[in-house]
Motif scaffolding. Structure first.
Motif, mmCIF file in Angstrom:
data_model
loop_
_atom_site.group_PDB
_atom_site.id
_atom_site.type_symbol
_atom_site.label_atom_id
_atom_site.label_comp_id
_atom_site.label_asym_id
_atom_site.label_seq_id
_atom_site.Cartn_x
_atom_site.Cartn_y
_atom_site.Cartn_z
ATOM 1 N N GLY A 172 2.643 4.482 -6.347
ATOM 2 C CA GLY A 172 2.526 3.401 -5.368
ATOM 3 C C GLY A 172 3.677 3.330 -4.390
ATOM 4 O O GLY A 172 3.923 2.284 -3.777
ATOM 5 N N PHE A 173 4.419 4.414 -4.212
ATOM 6 C CA PHE A 173 5.538 4.472 -3.266
ATOM 7 C C PHE A 173 5.048 4.083 -1.875
ATOM 8 O O PHE A 173 4.141 4.700 -1.324
ATOM 9 C CB PHE A 173 6.114 5.891 -3.263
ATOM 10 N N SER A 174 5.647 3.036 -1.285
ATOM 11 C CA SER A 174 5.107 2.401 -0.078
ATOM 12 C C SER A 174 5.934 2.715 1.172
ATOM 13 O O SER A 174 6.992 3.352 1.103
ATOM 14 C CB SER A 174 5.062 0.888 -0.274
ATOM 15 N N GLU A 175 5.444 2.217 2.319
ATOM 16 C CA GLU A 175 6.181 2.370 3.571
ATOM 17 C C GLU A 175 7.530 1.664 3.495
ATOM 18 O O GLU A 175 8.524 2.156 4.016
ATOM 19 C CB GLU A 175 5.362 1.805 4.743
ATOM 20 N N ALA A 176 7.571 0.506 2.852
ATOM 21 C CA ALA A 176 8.847 -0.208 2.685
ATOM 22 C C ALA A 176 9.809 0.621 1.838
ATOM 23 O O ALA A 176 11.014 0.682 2.122
ATOM 24 C CB ALA A 176 8.608 -1.571 2.043
ATOM 25 N N ASP A 177 9.276 1.259 0.793
ATOM 26 C CA ASP A 177 10.109 2.140 -0.040
ATOM 27 C C ASP A 177 10.616 3.322 0.769
ATOM 28 O O ASP A 177 11.772 3.745 0.617
ATOM 29 C CB ASP A 177 9.303 2.651 -1.236
ATOM 30 N N LEU A 178 9.760 3.873 1.615
ATOM 31 C CA LEU A 178 10.146 5.015 2.439
ATOM 32 C C LEU A 178 11.277 4.645 3.394
ATOM 33 O O LEU A 178 12.256 5.395 3.534
ATOM 34 C CB LEU A 178 8.933 5.520 3.226
ATOM 35 N N ASN A 179 11.153 3.489 4.045
ATOM 36 C CA ASN A 179 12.208 3.052 4.959
ATOM 37 C C ASN A 179 13.521 2.825 4.218
ATOM 38 O O ASN A 179 14.603 3.142 4.738
ATOM 39 C CB ASN A 179 11.781 1.770 5.671
ATOM 40 N N LEU A 180 13.441 2.298 3.005
ATOM 41 C CA LEU A 180 14.642 2.100 2.194
ATOM 42 C C LEU A 180 15.232 3.447 1.786
ATOM 43 O O LEU A 180 16.460 3.606 1.729
ATOM 44 C CB LEU A 180 14.319 1.257 0.958
ATOM 45 N N LEU A 181 14.378 4.427 1.507
ATOM 46 C CA LEU A 181 14.858 5.768 1.163
ATOM 47 C C LEU A 181 15.647 6.362 2.318
ATOM 48 O O LEU A 181 16.751 6.893 2.114
ATOM 49 C CB LEU A 181 13.675 6.669 0.811
ATOM 50 N N ASP B 173 13.639 3.660 -8.543
ATOM 51 C CA ASP B 173 13.864 5.093 -8.740
ATOM 52 C C ASP B 173 12.719 5.767 -9.480
ATOM 53 O O ASP B 173 12.458 6.958 -9.273
ATOM 54 C CB ASP B 173 15.213 5.356 -9.428
ATOM 55 N N ILE B 174 11.999 5.044 -10.337
ATOM 56 C CA ILE B 174 10.815 5.625 -10.967
ATOM 57 C C ILE B 174 9.709 5.775 -9.938
ATOM 58 O O ILE B 174 9.029 6.818 -9.879
ATOM 59 C CB ILE B 174 10.338 4.750 -12.144
ATOM 60 N N ARG B 175 9.529 4.766 -9.120
ATOM 61 C CA ARG B 175 8.509 4.807 -8.071
ATOM 62 C C ARG B 175 8.802 5.914 -7.055
ATOM 63 O O ARG B 175 7.882 6.462 -6.438
ATOM 64 C CB ARG B 175 8.497 3.445 -7.369
ATOM 65 N N THR B 176 10.064 6.274 -6.923
ATOM 66 C CA THR B 176 10.485 7.255 -5.921
ATOM 67 C C THR B 176 10.584 8.665 -6.508
ATOM 68 O O THR B 176 9.923 9.591 -6.037
ATOM 69 C CB THR B 176 11.838 6.853 -5.321
ATOM 70 N N ASN C 130 0.820 -1.190 0.000
ATOM 71 C CA ASN C 130 0.000 0.000 0.000
ATOM 72 C C ASN C 130 0.865 1.257 0.000
ATOM 73 O O ASN C 130 1.907 1.308 0.666
ATOM 74 C CB ASN C 130 -0.910 0.004 1.232
ATOM 75 N N PRO C 131 0.419 2.296 -0.720
ATOM 76 C CA PRO C 131 1.180 3.557 -0.736
ATOM 77 C C PRO C 131 1.204 4.209 0.645
ATOM 78 O O PRO C 131 0.341 3.949 1.496
ATOM 79 C CB PRO C 131 0.399 4.417 -1.734
ATOM 80 N N ILE C 132 2.188 5.062 0.871
ATOM 81 C CA ILE C 132 2.272 5.796 2.137
ATOM 82 C C ILE C 132 1.042 6.679 2.293
ATOM 83 O O ILE C 132 0.421 7.091 1.305
ATOM 84 C CB ILE C 132 3.552 6.650 2.208
ATOM 85 N N SER D 251 5.606 13.320 -1.114
ATOM 86 C CA SER D 251 4.183 13.543 -1.314
ATOM 87 C C SER D 251 3.418 12.226 -1.260
ATOM 88 O O SER D 251 3.560 11.384 -2.146
ATOM 89 C CB SER D 251 3.931 14.237 -2.660
ATOM 90 N N ALA D 252 2.590 12.058 -0.217
ATOM 91 C CA ALA D 252 1.750 10.861 -0.124
ATOM 92 C C ALA D 252 0.665 10.883 -1.190
ATOM 93 O O ALA D 252 0.206 9.831 -1.655
ATOM 94 C CB ALA D 252 1.120 10.777 1.264
ATOM 95 N N ASN D 253 0.247 12.084 -1.600
ATOM 96 C CA ASN D 253 -0.787 12.208 -2.621
ATOM 97 C C ASN D 253 -0.320 11.639 -3.955
ATOM 98 O O ASN D 253 -1.038 10.873 -4.610
ATOM 99 C CB ASN D 253 -1.181 13.674 -2.763
ATOM 100 N N LEU D 254 0.905 11.975 -4.360
ATOM 101 C CA LEU D 254 1.454 11.429 -5.610
ATOM 102 C C LEU D 254 1.742 9.942 -5.487
ATOM 103 O O LEU D 254 1.593 9.187 -6.451
ATOM 104 C CB LEU D 254 2.720 12.182 -6.004
ATOM 105 N N ALA D 255 2.158 9.523 -4.292
ATOM 106 C CA ALA D 255 2.410 8.096 -4.074
ATOM 107 C C ALA D 255 1.136 7.295 -4.296
ATOM 108 O O ALA D 255 1.160 6.218 -4.915
ATOM 109 C CB ALA D 255 2.947 7.871 -2.661
#
Length: 295
Positions: free
Chosen positions: A205-214, A117-120, A2-4, A196-200
């Motif tokens: 679909g930028f997720s919580e897992a992606d955020l932690n990796l960022l 990187d596209i998702r981010t 799920n997205p952030i 931006s959670a809105n764009l995610a």
């Protein structure tokens, strides 16, 4: 995944010691400097490259974590993966061929799902080359501004010698050659970013897992990037503001203004991170925003 669901703003403090953090090709690869203020500059493109490199290093092309913009790999080589995936699904391929809008959406979703990187950061995947593939454009939820040094820097050009002679002819006449090396004796840089959670939710679909990796990638982006040219570089602070809502509970600039980084002794040039003090006025934090120092 799920997205952030929350908007984030963040500040990164990193420093360089006896190195060139970001050379300017228009100035003989000297460290980038704002000519009006003397402050050092590191571009957003440079910082994103470090983040991409870290993710590529730790994930090693794992599913969902490919890197789109990378050395030696043409963009169209990665674009072909999306079209090949759609063609492999006969029913979806038939549907896509009937409606270009459906095809464009399928291609975009595939690229976002498979390339970190596209998702981010998003990407421009329209190359405008004859017979090339078109994967469209994606606006990413994570954006970084230019980093600037807290104080003016003094770029230095150091003359060096080497014993590795290039040609046999030269070796017959000399034993050393001269070279140049550009460095900043010390500089503490500050970069500001936005998530931006809105764009995610709506786009990548930028997720919580992606955020932690960022966050992990930002903290460690210089740890696997050491070289003779860049000297000693390290992230010293990652300060994150988390909003309760998707849209945000306060303007970003008001949050950034809460962080004060100042020299302890203004009468001597800085030569270490300990020469600075970092103060966060948490008592002025707007309602609905939490703050976390990740380092």
């Amino acid at each position: 995944m799920n997205p952030i669901q929350n908007k984030y703003d963040f500040v990164v403090l990193f420093d360089v010691e006896n190195g060139n953090p970001n050379g300017d090709p228009d100035a003989g690869n000297m460290p980038r400097v704002d000519p009006e203020t003397g402050l050092g500059i590191v571009t957003d493109v440079c910082l994103k490259r470090k983040i991409r490199n870290y993710v590529e290093t730790v994930k090693e092309e794992a599913e969902g974590y490919k890197i789109y913009i990378k050395d030696t790999v043409p963009l169209n080589t990665s674009d072909k993966l999306a079209y090949a995936h759609i063609e492999s699904d006969t029913e979806r391929a038939k549907e896509a061929k009937k409606n270009k809008a459906v095809l464009d959406l399928m291609v975009r979703d595939f690229m976002c799902k498979n390339f970190f990187d596209i998702r981010t950061f998003g990407a421009v995947m329209t190359t405008f080359v004859k017979d090339s593939l078109n994967c469209g454009q994606v606006r990413g939820p994570v954006q970084l501004g230019f980093a600037r040094s807290l104080d003016p820097i003094v770029p230095q050009e150091i003359t060096i010698t080497r014993i590795a002679i290039t040609t046999e002819k030269d070796a017959a006449n000399k034993t050393t050659e001269m070279g140049k090396k550009h460095i900043v004796p010390y500089g503490l840089y500050r970069a500001e970013g936005f998530v931006s959670a809105n764009l995610a939710r709506k786009v990548t679909g930028f997720s919580e897992a992606d955020l932690n990796l960022l966050w992990e990638a930002i903290i460690n982006m210089f740890e696997h990037d050491h070289s003779a040219a860049r000297g000693k570089m390290a992230v010293r602070e990652l300060i994150v503001f988390k909003h309760e809502s998707e849209i945000g509970n306060a303007p970003s600039y008001k949050l950034f203004d809460l962080i004060d980084v100042k020299l302890k002794d203004e009468n001597k040039p800085p030569r270490a991170f300990t020469d600075y003090s970092v103060n966060i006025r948490e008592e002025n934090l707007p309602q609905g925003v939490q703050i976390q120092r990740m380092i």
